[in-house]
Design an enzyme around this catalytic site. Sequence first.
Site, PDB file in Angstrom:
ATOM      1  N   VAL A 131       4.807 -17.405  -7.096  1.00  0.00           N
ATOM      2  CA  VAL A 131       3.656 -17.395  -7.942  1.00  0.00           C
ATOM      3  C   VAL A 131       2.565 -16.144  -7.771  1.00  0.00           C
ATOM      4  CG1 VAL A 131       3.328 -19.908  -7.660  1.00  0.00           C
ATOM      5  CG2 VAL A 131       2.474 -18.722  -5.823  1.00  0.00           C
ATOM      6  N   ASP A 181     -11.892  -5.940   1.799  1.00  0.00           N
ATOM      7  CA  ASP A 181     -11.311  -6.003   0.294  1.00  0.00           C
ATOM      8  C   ASP A 181     -11.491  -7.112  -0.442  1.00  0.00           C
ATOM      9  OD1 ASP A 181      -9.799  -4.917  -1.772  1.00  0.00           O
ATOM     10  OD2 ASP A 181      -8.030  -5.659  -1.029  1.00  0.00           O
ATOM     11  N   HIS A 193       5.465 -10.650  -1.592  1.00  0.00           N
ATOM     12  CA  HIS A 193       5.406 -11.749  -2.740  1.00  0.00           C
ATOM     13  C   HIS A 193       4.888 -13.013  -2.161  1.00  0.00           C
ATOM     14  CE1 HIS A 193       8.129  -8.971  -5.016  1.00  0.00           C
ATOM     15  NE2 HIS A 193       8.318  -8.343  -3.792  1.00  0.00           N
ATOM     16  N   THR A 235       0.783  -5.667  -3.858  1.00  0.00           N
ATOM     17  CA  THR A 235       1.066  -4.557  -2.908  1.00  0.00           C
ATOM     18  C   THR A 235       1.406  -4.976  -1.557  1.00  0.00           C
ATOM     19  OG1 THR A 235      -1.205  -4.255  -2.496  1.00  0.00           O
ATOM     20  CG2 THR A 235      -0.270  -2.617  -3.960  1.00  0.00           C
TER      21      THR A 235
END
Lengths: 268, 464
Positions: free
Chosen positions: B42, B166, B49, B46
């Site tokens: 899904v 981030d 997975h 970077t």
Amino acid sequence: MAGNFWQSSHHQQWILDKQDLIRDRQHDLNILTEEEYQKIFNFFASIIQILGEQLKLRQQVIATATVYFKRFYARNSLKCIDPLLLAPTCVFLASKVEEFGVISNSRLITTCQTVIKNKFSYAYGQQEFPYRTNHILECEFYLLENLDCCLIVYQPYRPLLLFVQDIGQDEQLLTYAWRIVNDSLRTDVSLLYPPYQIAIGALHIACVMLGKENLKPWFAELNVDMDKIQEIVRSIINLYEMWKSYDEKKEIQVLLGKMPKPKPAPQR
Amino acid sequence: MGDNFQNNKTMASVMMDYDFKVKTQNERSKVEDLFDFEGCKVGRGTYGHVYKARRKDGSDTKDYALKQIEGTGLSMSACREIALLRELKHPNVINLIRVFLSHTDRKVWLLFDYAEHDLWHIIKFHRAAKANKKSVMVPKGMVKSLLYQILDGIHYLHSNWVLHRDLKPANILVMGEGPERGRVKIADMGFARLFNAPLKPLADLDPVVVTFWYRAPELLLGARHYTKAIDIWAIGCIFAELLTSEPIFHCRQEDIKTSNPYHHDQLDRIFNVMGFPLEKDWEDIRKMPEHATLVKDFKRSNYQNCSLSKYMDRHKIKPDSKAFSLLQRLLLMDPNRRITSEQAMQDPYFTEDPLPTQDVFAGCPIPYPKREFLTDDDQEDKSDSKARQNQQQQQPNTQQNQVQANSHDHGANNAKRMRMPGPNQGNNTSGGGQQEFHQQQQMMFGGQQQGGNSQQQGNFQQRF
């Protein structure tokens, strides 16, 4: 991470019971006396310390690496993984966790080779550091599994700084207590007591060494289990007593020879 | 590693005990033995997975997220992620359930609860609806609930001295149906970012598009340390984007492969929205490493007519609203004046009706589609897929597909949901005002969904 110690994996999983610790070491203690066992850990703590210093790591990182090392053997026999491999692996992992920049694989191995050759020839003679990067990387997975992924270790240094601040900044006291905390890494206290108690224990010893009688009321006012502090003090004093009559350079080769070692796959 | 083991016999020592090795091998559970996830990818980026997974033994039927970390072994970012997530526990921070180490291929797998939605997809859905002049029914307090929970999670991280570093819509997950329905989960803390050299790792990444839209001005001017205030700026950006469905500091993207933090276009965009900072508003701006470049490159006079209130007013957020007042406190240029997450949670915005809810969907049907499985074809197209993971780019075709694919959802029970009309319709009544709009909502809650668009305002924001 300066989070809450009481909710940490350190507090919840890694403050061990003394009886459990002794029981889990039984395999090794059938072969080694308790004192020999401690001398071996003292030796590998030195290797970690000097490796860390050569790699210019902060004391915090070195202390974390030493605690990883002790935690692994708290659950496993010395024979499971050669401590000469596990020691640099702990340094490698701790440096990544403490976010101090990755040590390159080649630099780690080169430093191990130099340190063993130049600083520990009294233990290993002409023998070279036998491991390479792939060994460390394989060992790292086993280490992480055995730590149950608990990588954040709380150290006594921060509480120590706060206590000394509270006492009223005393540089000499701090220096002494700081060194005693470093020395405490060669005992089991980091497996048995919360770091703030170790800090108080170290302060206590430092006060006695410096003859600071005037701090008695400060200790008395601490809301802390003084029996535990006394146990910590005793462990560290025992270490100092042991050092008085121990010449590592003379004895360590025999001890390393006696140490339980990994066995290879059975030959067919 | 078996070979190495054998080779070691020639040396003085054997590295690992054979019985120990066999014993731990037998005790170790493999991720593929415990979970079904084949063909269920899904997400990718970077970081690696992500698969949607179910337990094979059926001991529960929950969905899980399995993240296979990019690369092999324990990178520093993998170490940091495992170390910190192992300790962090908060309802609004993603919960690490378990770590799998695959010794044969040296892959690291992390097991999390599965979050069906994220703000990237949610905002994209609203933008697509807007472009297609369709409406989306969501409870009017949804943005407020989302913001409150984001702040709650960040406050927890900050009080543990963990900086996210981030924050962007793609990293704000929202739980789908289930016991934690509609709950925000903050994910993907910037574990890779070094504390002392915040910008260096950017250069180490693949040359995918790295978004600067959520970067605080002090970072763009060369600030060397990440701070709590930098996370707060990003939250302000996300808040504005939730209110308007548009990234507030949208800027042309580049393939960046530079360690230079200074980014002219992004600063230009910020000044175009906020106006050029006055000396008195940000005294320490002169101490920024890139201040000289700033003085050389920018003219205050070019931004004379720019202000956040004007920008938000154009997007139908009134300067006298509580939402705007909070946004302004989050998006202060001077990091020292920006409010903390704790102060933000005390803002009157959150005590004004509608109150934030634990389920951001407030019990209403969820209008957003479930995550789609990525096919192998997508996997080949690596750069594109990475960009999709990391970016908020306009993808008209995809958006359209999503709206169509989910049009059936609109027919569901909308008792407490609002319609989301297209922008053109909204523009008709720009003078309508917020109050009136809320009254309108109350009426709409009666169950009528269609019609009445012309009196509603243009976009996502007005609903809340």
